[in-house]
Motif scaffolding. Structure first.
Motif, PDB file in Angstrom:
ATOM      1  N   GLU A  87      22.171  -8.547  13.935  1.00 27.93           N
ATOM      2  CA  GLU A  87      22.437  -9.897  13.401  1.00 27.93           C
ATOM      3  C   GLU A  87      22.046 -10.168  11.821  1.00 27.93           C
ATOM      4  N   ARG A  88      21.165  -9.337  11.408  1.00 28.86           N
ATOM      5  CA  ARG A  88      20.733  -9.232  10.118  1.00 28.86           C
ATOM      6  C   ARG A  88      21.469  -8.397   9.306  1.00 28.86           C
ATOM      7  N   GLY A  89      22.253  -7.511   9.903  1.00 25.26           N
ATOM      8  CA  GLY A  89      23.184  -6.502   9.321  1.00 25.26           C
ATOM      9  C   GLY A  89      22.473  -5.304   9.122  1.00 25.26           C
ATOM     10  N   LEU A  90      21.598  -5.063   9.684  1.00 20.70           N
ATOM     11  CA  LEU A  90      20.460  -3.776   9.546  1.00 20.70           C
ATOM     12  C   LEU A  90      21.200  -2.722  10.712  1.00 20.70           C
ATOM     13  N   ASN A  91      21.071  -1.460  10.109  1.00 24.81           N
ATOM     14  CA  ASN A  91      21.512  -0.297  10.905  1.00 24.81           C
ATOM     15  C   ASN A  91      20.153   0.026  11.847  1.00 24.81           C
ATOM     16  N   VAL A  92      20.309  -0.398  12.913  1.00 24.58           N
ATOM     17  CA  VAL A  92      19.371  -0.072  13.892  1.00 24.58           C
ATOM     18  C   VAL A  92      20.134   0.191  15.270  1.00 24.58           C
ATOM     19  N   VAL A  93      19.623   1.522  16.066  1.00 22.54           N
ATOM     20  CA  VAL A  93      20.093   1.974  17.203  1.00 22.54           C
ATOM     21  C   VAL A  93      19.306   1.574  18.258  1.00 22.54           C
ATOM     22  N   GLN A  94      19.903   1.227  19.546  1.00 15.42           N
ATOM     23  CA  GLN A  94      19.018   1.169  20.579  1.00 15.42           C
ATOM     24  C   GLN A  94      19.184   2.525  21.444  1.00 15.42           C
ATOM     25  N   ALA A  95      17.958   3.085  21.403  1.00 14.19           N
ATOM     26  CA  ALA A  95      17.795   4.388  21.930  1.00 14.19           C
ATOM     27  C   ALA A  95      16.532   4.705  22.029  1.00 14.19           C
ATOM     28  N   GLU A 106       0.823  -1.230  -0.116  1.00 14.96           N
ATOM     29  CA  GLU A 106       0.038   0.036   0.098  1.00 14.96           C
ATOM     30  C   GLU A 106       0.870   1.201   0.078  1.00 14.96           C
ATOM     31  N   LEU A 107       1.960   1.112   1.028  1.00 15.88           N
ATOM     32  CA  LEU A 107       2.781   2.518   0.853  1.00 15.88           C
ATOM     33  C   LEU A 107       3.472   2.553  -0.417  1.00 15.88           C
ATOM     34  N   LYS A 108       3.834   1.816  -1.240  1.00 17.00           N
ATOM     35  CA  LYS A 108       4.580   1.973  -2.282  1.00 17.00           C
ATOM     36  C   LYS A 108       3.558   2.656  -3.575  1.00 17.00           C
ATOM     37  N   ARG A 109       2.316   2.731  -3.271  1.00 14.35           N
ATOM     38  CA  ARG A 109       1.413   3.487  -3.943  1.00 14.35           C
ATOM     39  C   ARG A 109       1.898   5.153  -3.937  1.00 14.35           C
ATOM     40  N   PHE A 110       2.385   5.632  -2.960  1.00 11.65           N
ATOM     41  CA  PHE A 110       2.528   6.822  -2.664  1.00 11.65           C
ATOM     42  C   PHE A 110       4.065   7.288  -2.589  1.00 11.65           C
ATOM     43  N   LEU A 111       4.875   6.142  -3.167  1.00 12.55           N
ATOM     44  CA  LEU A 111       6.149   6.647  -3.290  1.00 12.55           C
ATOM     45  C   LEU A 111       6.741   7.278  -4.557  1.00 12.55           C
ATOM     46  N   ASP A 112       7.594   8.250  -4.641  1.00 17.11           N
ATOM     47  CA  ASP A 112       8.275   8.870  -5.407  1.00 17.11           C
ATOM     48  C   ASP A 112       9.723   8.289  -5.378  1.00 17.11           C
ATOM     49  N   ARG A 113       9.864   7.528  -6.532  1.00 17.75           N
ATOM     50  CA  ARG A 113      11.330   6.703  -6.090  1.00 17.75           C
ATOM     51  C   ARG A 113      12.528   8.067  -6.255  1.00 17.75           C
ATOM     52  N   GLY A 114      12.226   9.009  -6.933  1.00 18.34           N
ATOM     53  CA  GLY A 114      13.310  10.044  -6.819  1.00 18.34           C
ATOM     54  C   GLY A 114      13.277  11.001  -5.521  1.00 18.34           C
ATOM     55  N   ARG A 115      11.999  10.859  -4.936  1.00 17.62           N
ATOM     56  CA  ARG A 115      12.093  11.714  -3.595  1.00 17.62           C
ATOM     57  C   ARG A 115      12.195  10.800  -2.335  1.00 17.62           C
ATOM     58  N   HIS A 116      11.473   9.615  -2.542  1.00 19.40           N
ATOM     59  CA  HIS A 116      11.737   8.947  -1.179  1.00 19.40           C
ATOM     60  C   HIS A 116      12.864   8.033  -1.209  1.00 19.40           C
ATOM     61  N   GLN A 117      13.823   8.267  -0.473  1.00 20.31           N
ATOM     62  CA  GLN A 117      15.234   7.404  -0.555  1.00 20.31           C
ATOM     63  C   GLN A 117      15.593   6.847   0.625  1.00 20.31           C
ATOM     64  N   HIS A 118      15.254   7.845   1.791  1.00 24.72           N
ATOM     65  CA  HIS A 118      15.780   7.263   2.952  1.00 24.72           C
ATOM     66  C   HIS A 118      14.455   7.240   3.937  1.00 24.72           C
ATOM     67  N   LEU A 119      14.561   5.728   4.682  1.00 22.56           N
ATOM     68  CA  LEU A 119      13.418   5.316   5.526  1.00 22.56           C
ATOM     69  C   LEU A 119      13.921   4.908   7.064  1.00 22.56           C
ATOM     70  N   LEU A 120      13.127   5.533   7.782  1.00 21.37           N
ATOM     71  CA  LEU A 120      13.247   5.253   9.313  1.00 21.37           C
ATOM     72  C   LEU A 120      12.094   4.517   9.923  1.00 21.37           C
ATOM     73  N   GLU A 121      12.541   3.490  10.760  1.00 13.95           N
ATOM     74  CA  GLU A 121      11.268   2.518  11.274  1.00 13.95           C
ATOM     75  C   GLU A 121      11.440   2.930  12.861  1.00 13.95           C
ATOM     76  N   ILE A 122      10.509   3.515  13.598  1.00 17.31           N
ATOM     77  CA  ILE A 122      10.436   3.713  14.818  1.00 17.31           C
ATOM     78  C   ILE A 122       9.745   2.972  15.676  1.00 17.31           C
ATOM     79  N   GLY A 123      10.570   1.933  16.509  1.00 17.98           N
ATOM     80  CA  GLY A 123       9.952   0.891  17.084  1.00 17.98           C
ATOM     81  C   GLY A 123      10.243  -0.374  16.210  1.00 17.98           C
ATOM     82  N   SER A 124      11.317  -0.734  15.856  1.00 12.26           N
ATOM     83  CA  SER A 124      11.701  -1.654  14.489  1.00 12.26           C
ATOM     84  C   SER A 124      11.723  -3.145  14.940  1.00 12.26           C
ATOM     85  N   ALA A 125      11.680  -3.283  16.347  1.00  9.91           N
ATOM     86  CA  ALA A 125      11.633  -4.856  16.802  1.00  9.91           C
ATOM     87  C   ALA A 125      12.690  -5.498  16.245  1.00  9.91           C
ATOM     88  N   TYR A 126      12.424  -6.745  15.688  1.00 11.09           N
ATOM     89  CA  TYR A 126      13.339  -7.520  15.437  1.00 11.09           C
ATOM     90  C   TYR A 126      13.971  -7.381  13.920  1.00 11.09           C
TER      91      TYR A 126
END
Length: 292
Positions: A135-143, A86-106
Motif C-alpha cells: 500500500e506504500r508502493g514498496l517492492n515487497v514479496v510474500q515468501a 549508524e549504518l550510513k557510516r559504513f556505506l559507500d554511495r558508489g558501492r552500496h546501491q541495492h538494499l534488501l530487508e528480510i522480515g520487512s513487516a509493515y
C-alpha cells in the motif's frame, strides 16, 4: 531432538548451527539448551515451516506479540532512523546501491530509506505486513527467503532487524545471503544478547526468552562465529536502545506475561498508552558485518 526434564542432564543434538560440532548440549533453563562446544543457546523445539508461519499471521501484529503494531509506527520509525544513522557510516554511495530487508513487516524501514538507494526490496511471510508495505508502493514479496528465487540479483546491503531470533534455521539464511552478495556487501542485524548483564541477571525470566517466537539466543561471540562461517567479518557491534510506546510495554507486561488484560484496558482508557519513551537496557546488539 530429545528434551530432558532435568536441568543437569546433557542431551544429544544435531550439528550446532554456529560451530558445526556434535557436542552434547546442556539444559540452561527449562526448554532452553546450550551447546557444549561454543555456548550457543537455543530453544529445545522443532517447528515445521507451517507451524512457524502460523505464528506470524495478522494476530502477531495485533495481540499475539504487539498490542497494535500499526499504531506504534512513529516509534518504530524513530528506531529505524537511529539504525540507519549508524549504518550510513559504513556505506559507500558508489558501492552500496541495492538494499534488501528480510522480515520487512509493515515496511516502515524501507519507507524511511527508499530515497537513499537505487533500489530497496523487502521480503516477509506475513499477509498483513506485505499488504501494508505494498500500500506504500514498496517492492515487497510474500515468501520464505530460503525458497524465494532472486535469479541473478545481488544485494549490497541486507538488513534483518529483530528477525534472526525468529528464524527456524538462521544459518541457512546467512548462507543464502552470502550467495546473493558480493565482497564488500554489508549485513546489518539487531538481536538480543544472551550474554549481556541484564540477561545474566534475569536468567530464565529475561524478557527476550519466549519461545516459540524467539528460538535463538546469540551472544556477540556466537553471532560473530556464525557470520564468520559464511564469509562475514563483524565491523561494528554496539548495544542499541529503542523507542517504545507505553502501550506496547504495558501490554507485554500486563497481558502477555501477567495475564491481566482488564488492568491493561483500564490503563489504556487513560490515554497514557499513546505516550512513548527511549530506553537502552544494554541487551540488544546492533551488529554490522562486511562480506569478505
Amino acid at each position: 531432538m530429545i528434551a530432558h526434564d532435568t536441568l543437569t542432564s546433557a542431551v544429544a543434538v544435531d550439528q550446532c548451527i554456529v560451530c558445526g560440532g556434535m557436542e552434547l548440549a546442556t539444559p540452561l533453563y527449562p526448554g532452553i539448551l546450550k551447546c557444549g562446544a561454543c555456548g550457543y543457546i537455543y530453544a529445545d523445539m522443532r517447528l515445521t515451516d507451517e507451524q512457524l508461519f502460523t505464528l506470524y499471521n495478522e494476530a502477531f501484529f495485533s495481540g499475539a506479540e504487539f498490542s497494535d503494531y500499526a499504531a506504534d509506527e512513529k516509534f518504530f520509525r524513530r528506531n529505524f532512523h537511529l539504525r540507519f544513522k549508524e549504518l550510513k557510516r559504513f556505506l559507500d554511495r558508489g558501492r552500496h546501491q541495492h538494499l534488501l530487508e528480510i522480515g520487512s513487516a509493515y515496511g516502515f524501514f524501507l519507507d524511511e530509506v527508499r530515497d537513499q538507494f537505487a533500489s530497496v526490496q523487502g521480503i516477509d511471510i506475513t499477509d498483513a505486513g506485505v499488504l501494508k508495505s505494498r500500500e506504500r508502493g514498496l517492492n515487497v514479496v510474500q515468501a520464505d527467503f530460503l525458497t524465494h528465487d532472486y535469479g541473478a540479483q545481488k544485494f549490497d546491503v541486507i538488513c534483518m532487524w529483530d528477525t534472526i531470533e525468529h528464524l527456524r534455521a538462521p544459518q541457512l539464511y546467512v548462507e543464502k545471503i552470502a550467495r546473493y552478495s558480493e565482497p564488500g556487501a554489508l549485513l546489518a542485524i539487531t538481536t538480543a544478547d544472551v550474554d549481556s548483564l541484564n540477561a545474566r541477571l534475569r536468567g530464565e525470566n529475561w524478557r527476550m526468552i519466549h519461545p516459540p517466537t524467539h528460538l535463538h539466543y546469540f551472544s556477540a561471540g556466537t553471532l560473530s562465529r556464525l557470520l564468520d562461517r559464511y564469509g562475514f567479518d563483524v565491523i561494528y557491534n554496539r548495544y542499541c536502545g529503542f523507542y517504545r510506546s507505553l502501550g506496547n510495554v504495558a501490554y507485554n507486561i500486563l497481558v502477555l506475561r501477567q495475564q491481566k488484560p482488564g488492568l491493561f484496558r483500564r490503563i489504556e482508557k487513560t490515554g497514557l498508552t499513546r505516550l512513548g519513551f527511549y530506553l537502552n537496557l544494554y541487551d540488544i546488539m546492533y551488529v554490522i558485518a562486511r562480506r569478505r
